[in-house]
Design an enzyme around this catalytic site. Structure first.
Site: not given
Ligand SMILES: O=C(CO)[C@H](O)[C@H](O)COP(=O)(O)O
Length: 223
Positions: A27-28, A80, A82-83, A96, A102
């Site tokens: 989503s980012t 990209d 990240a969590d 995700g 990735e």
């Molecule tokens: O690693 C990922 C997908 O595999 C995403 O970059 C991660 O989950 C962050 O997602 P979001 O920006 O929606 O919080």
């Protein structure tokens, strides 16, 4: 949401004419892709490698020219999400489910730019359960081997069914508690037969763009 939009758009400022870039998932990263689409419609000439089917669809709809990683030498930069991000720029990714592509794309990238909101900054990785992509073949056996690393784990499900990645694999979400040595655990996990890849991205990110809900942005660069 405001913070995610700000950080995604800020990262897009690093893109220059003629670059080949990687586009992340989530989503980012979504906001970065939307911004890149706008830049392309305003004349920017770039090519992009998507990190998931979802991102490929979004980028194509935005009019961004897509190429296969197999057909290019290297990527100039990748944006990209990240969590989790620790102070040394070690990451947990894969919330995700796109961690394998990735990580391949990140490894082919000269500058990995991570876009996050402030909630993702942590002192130590591990509050977010580490996603590990595993093969479907006798996955419960692989799960038992992974759990020998003193973690508990759950197979990821979506709508009551086992979640299947873009690569036809499954994901274990693993609770390790505090991860003391991200690089070491990442290397060890990847030695297990049945483990395809894990969501620790150690020593890969160059820049972390952090968006705050009050509207300001921090750009952190690796020293
Ligand atoms: O690693 C990922 C997908 O595999 C995403 O970059 C991660 O989950 C962050 O997602 P979001 O920006 O929606 O919080």
């Amino acid at each position: 949401m405001k913070a995610k939009k700000l950080t995604g758009e800020k990262a897009a400022e690093y893109i220059e004419d003629g670059m080949i870039i990687g586009l992340g998932t989530g989503s980012t990263a979504y906001y970065a892709i939307k911004k890149v689409g706008e830049m392309v419609r305003n004349g920017l000439k770039i090519k992009a490698v998507p990190t998931s089917k979802e991102t490929a669809e979004l980028a194509a709809a935005e009019g961004i020219e897509l190429v296969e990683l197999a057909d290019v030498e290297a990527l100039d930069l990748t944006i990209d999400g990240a969590d989790e991000v620790d102070p040394d720029f070690n990451l947990i990714k894969g919330g995700g489910g796109a961690l394998l592509r990735e990580k391949i794309v990140a490894s082919a990238t000269e500058k990995l730019i991570i876009v996050i909101d402030e909630s993702k900054l942590v002192e130590h990785l591990g509050s977010f359960h580490l996603p590990i992509e595993i093969t479907p073949f006798s996955w419960q056996y692989t799960q038992r081997m992974v759990e020998k690393f003193s973690c508990s784990s759950k197979i990821r499900k979506k709508d009551g069914e086992i979640f299947v990645t873009d690569n036809g694999n499954y994901i274990l979400d693993c609770d390790f508690g505090k991860i003391e040595d991200p690089l070491k655990i990442s290397v060890e996990l990847n030695k297990l037969p049945g483990v395809v890849e894990n969501g620790i991205f150690a020593e890969m990110a160059e820049i972390v763009v952090v968006g705050y809900n009050d509207g300001h942005i921090d750009v952190l660069a690796k020293e």
